[in-house]
Design a protein around this motif. Sequence first.
Motif, PDB file in Angstrom:
ATOM      1  N   ILE A 128       0.851  -1.189   0.000  1.00  0.00           N
ATOM      2  CA  ILE A 128       0.000   0.000   0.000  1.00  0.00           C
ATOM      3  C   ILE A 128       0.883   1.233   0.000  1.00  0.00           C
ATOM      4  N   ASN A 129       0.599   2.147  -0.919  1.00  0.00           N
ATOM      5  CA  ASN A 129       1.346   3.403  -1.051  1.00  0.00           C
ATOM      6  C   ASN A 129       2.847   3.183  -1.217  1.00  0.00           C
ATOM      7  N   CYS A 130       3.222   2.109  -1.869  1.00  0.00           N
ATOM      8  CA  CYS A 130       4.624   1.785  -2.149  1.00  0.00           C
ATOM      9  C   CYS A 130       5.487   1.666  -0.895  1.00  0.00           C
ATOM     10  N   GLU A 131       4.857   1.548   0.271  1.00  0.00           N
ATOM     11  CA  GLU A 131       5.616   1.514   1.517  1.00  0.00           C
ATOM     12  C   GLU A 131       5.254   0.344   2.413  1.00  0.00           C
ATOM     13  N   LEU A 132       3.982   0.134   2.613  1.00  0.00           N
ATOM     14  CA  LEU A 132       3.509  -0.810   3.614  1.00  0.00           C
ATOM     15  C   LEU A 132       3.100  -2.120   2.961  1.00  0.00           C
ATOM     16  N   SER A 133       3.675  -3.203   3.426  1.00  0.00           N
ATOM     17  CA  SER A 133       3.339  -4.524   2.914  1.00  0.00           C
ATOM     18  C   SER A 133       2.469  -5.232   3.945  1.00  0.00           C
ATOM     19  N   ILE A 134       1.300  -5.717   3.500  1.00  0.00           N
ATOM     20  CA  ILE A 134       0.407  -6.422   4.414  1.00  0.00           C
ATOM     21  C   ILE A 134      -0.057  -7.721   3.781  1.00  0.00           C
ATOM     22  N   LYS A 135      -0.407  -8.654   4.617  1.00  0.00           N
ATOM     23  CA  LYS A 135      -0.971  -9.932   4.186  1.00  0.00           C
ATOM     24  C   LYS A 135      -2.410  -9.962   4.669  1.00  0.00           C
ATOM     25  N   SER A 136      -3.329 -10.259   3.767  1.00  0.00           N
ATOM     26  CA  SER A 136      -4.749 -10.328   4.103  1.00  0.00           C
ATOM     27  C   SER A 136      -5.226 -11.764   4.005  1.00  0.00           C
ATOM     28  N   TYR A 137      -5.959 -12.188   5.023  1.00  0.00           N
ATOM     29  CA  TYR A 137      -6.535 -13.525   5.081  1.00  0.00           C
ATOM     30  C   TYR A 137      -8.050 -13.367   5.032  1.00  0.00           C
ATOM     31  N   VAL A 138      -8.669 -14.035   4.070  1.00  0.00           N
ATOM     32  CA  VAL A 138     -10.094 -13.868   3.833  1.00  0.00           C
ATOM     33  C   VAL A 138     -10.847 -15.083   4.364  1.00  0.00           C
ATOM     34  N   TYR A 139     -11.901 -14.797   5.134  1.00  0.00           N
ATOM     35  CA  TYR A 139     -12.710 -15.841   5.744  1.00  0.00           C
ATOM     36  C   TYR A 139     -14.174 -15.708   5.345  1.00  0.00           C
ATOM     37  N   GLU A 140     -14.816 -16.854   5.219  1.00  0.00           N
ATOM     38  CA  GLU A 140     -16.254 -16.942   4.995  1.00  0.00           C
ATOM     39  C   GLU A 140     -16.949 -16.736   6.339  1.00  0.00           C
ATOM     40  N   ALA A 141     -18.019 -15.937   6.335  1.00  0.00           N
ATOM     41  CA  ALA A 141     -18.792 -15.720   7.560  1.00  0.00           C
ATOM     42  C   ALA A 141     -20.268 -15.630   7.200  1.00  0.00           C
ATOM     43  N   VAL A 142     -21.103 -15.917   8.170  1.00  0.00           N
ATOM     44  CA  VAL A 142     -22.548 -15.787   7.961  1.00  0.00           C
ATOM     45  C   VAL A 142     -23.102 -14.801   8.980  1.00  0.00           C
ATOM     46  N   TYR A 143     -24.046 -14.012   8.527  1.00  0.00           N
ATOM     47  CA  TYR A 143     -24.752 -13.080   9.390  1.00  0.00           C
ATOM     48  C   TYR A 143     -25.607 -13.890  10.359  1.00  0.00           C
ATOM     49  N   VAL A 144     -25.542 -13.553  11.642  1.00  0.00           N
ATOM     50  CA  VAL A 144     -26.322 -14.249  12.660  1.00  0.00           C
ATOM     51  C   VAL A 144     -27.467 -13.369  13.141  1.00  0.00           C
ATOM     52  N   SER A 145     -27.150 -12.133  13.574  1.00  0.00           N
ATOM     53  CA  SER A 145     -28.186 -11.244  14.097  1.00  0.00           C
ATOM     54  C   SER A 145     -27.646  -9.837  14.255  1.00  0.00           C
ATOM     55  N   GLY A 146     -28.550  -8.924  14.589  1.00  0.00           N
ATOM     56  CA  GLY A 146     -28.170  -7.552  14.904  1.00  0.00           C
ATOM     57  C   GLY A 146     -28.633  -6.559  13.861  1.00  0.00           C
ATOM     58  N   ASP A 147     -28.834  -5.343  14.324  1.00  0.00           N
ATOM     59  CA  ASP A 147     -29.172  -4.220  13.451  1.00  0.00           C
ATOM     60  C   ASP A 147     -27.921  -3.377  13.282  1.00  0.00           C
ATOM     61  N   PHE A 148     -27.701  -2.891  12.089  1.00  0.00           N
ATOM     62  CA  PHE A 148     -26.494  -2.121  11.820  1.00  0.00           C
ATOM     63  C   PHE A 148     -26.448  -0.845  12.652  1.00  0.00           C
ATOM     64  N   GLU A 149     -25.290  -0.621  13.259  1.00  0.00           N
ATOM     65  CA  GLU A 149     -24.958   0.609  13.965  1.00  0.00           C
ATOM     66  C   GLU A 149     -23.623   1.058  13.402  1.00  0.00           C
ATOM     67  N   LEU A 150     -23.637   2.001  12.485  1.00  0.00           N
ATOM     68  CA  LEU A 150     -22.423   2.392  11.771  1.00  0.00           C
ATOM     69  C   LEU A 150     -21.601   3.383  12.589  1.00  0.00           C
ATOM     70  N   LYS A 151     -20.323   3.052  12.782  1.00  0.00           N
ATOM     71  CA  LYS A 151     -19.397   3.916  13.504  1.00  0.00           C
ATOM     72  C   LYS A 151     -18.306   4.443  12.578  1.00  0.00           C
ATOM     73  N   ASP A 152     -17.673   3.558  11.833  1.00  0.00           N
ATOM     74  CA  ASP A 152     -16.580   3.936  10.935  1.00  0.00           C
ATOM     75  C   ASP A 152     -17.015   3.965   9.476  1.00  0.00           C
ATOM     76  N   HIS A 153     -18.266   3.651   9.226  1.00  0.00           N
ATOM     77  CA  HIS A 153     -18.772   3.552   7.858  1.00  0.00           C
ATOM     78  C   HIS A 153     -19.973   4.463   7.664  1.00  0.00           C
ATOM     79  N   GLU A 154     -20.151   4.899   6.419  1.00  0.00           N
ATOM     80  CA  GLU A 154     -21.307   5.720   6.070  1.00  0.00           C
ATOM     81  C   GLU A 154     -22.479   4.882   5.596  1.00  0.00           C
ATOM     82  N   GLU A 155     -22.169   3.728   5.024  1.00  0.00           N
ATOM     83  CA  GLU A 155     -23.217   2.944   4.382  1.00  0.00           C
ATOM     84  C   GLU A 155     -22.800   1.482   4.319  1.00  0.00           C
ATOM     85  N   VAL A 156     -23.770   0.600   4.386  1.00  0.00           N
ATOM     86  CA  VAL A 156     -23.548  -0.826   4.148  1.00  0.00           C
ATOM     87  C   VAL A 156     -24.587  -1.300   3.146  1.00  0.00           C
ATOM     88  N   ARG A 157     -24.236  -2.322   2.401  1.00  0.00           N
ATOM     89  CA  ARG A 157     -25.158  -2.909   1.429  1.00  0.00           C
ATOM     90  C   ARG A 157     -24.958  -4.410   1.365  1.00  0.00           C
TER      91      ARG A 157
END
Length: 125
Positions: A68-97
């Motif tokens: 990222i930005n020619c400086e920071l190297s990161i490794k991302s691990y992607v996992y499958e998840a399922v929604y269980v419950s809850g109503d969205f309460e956005l703190k760091d995000h403006e929108e979810v879809r």
Amino acid sequence: MAIAVVRKEGKVLIARRKRAFMGYVWEFPGARPGDDETLQGALERTLKEELGIDVKVEGYLTSSGHVINCELSIKSYVYEAVYVSGDFELKDHEEVRWVELTELQRYDFAEPNIFVARFLARESS
């Protein structure tokens, strides 16, 4: 870093961050683990804290390295998840879809989420 592909009724969850670093772009929810925390546990905790929802992480999908930005190297691990419950309460995000896999190419994703969108697009074809 861990990334969650959260599924519900055949769709996946994407979120758009508030304007800040990499703001206004879309992403799959992610987490950085704390001390003695697994990647799966970090995802479940962070989605509860940042989005107000409970998810169950079910399994590993893929991983990728990114610079990222020619400086920071990161490794991302992607996992499958399922929604269980809850109503969205956005703190760091403006929108979810909840979107179909075939719709992912319409969204401007942040690195390192672009590779996740491409990975999922291959799944839909």
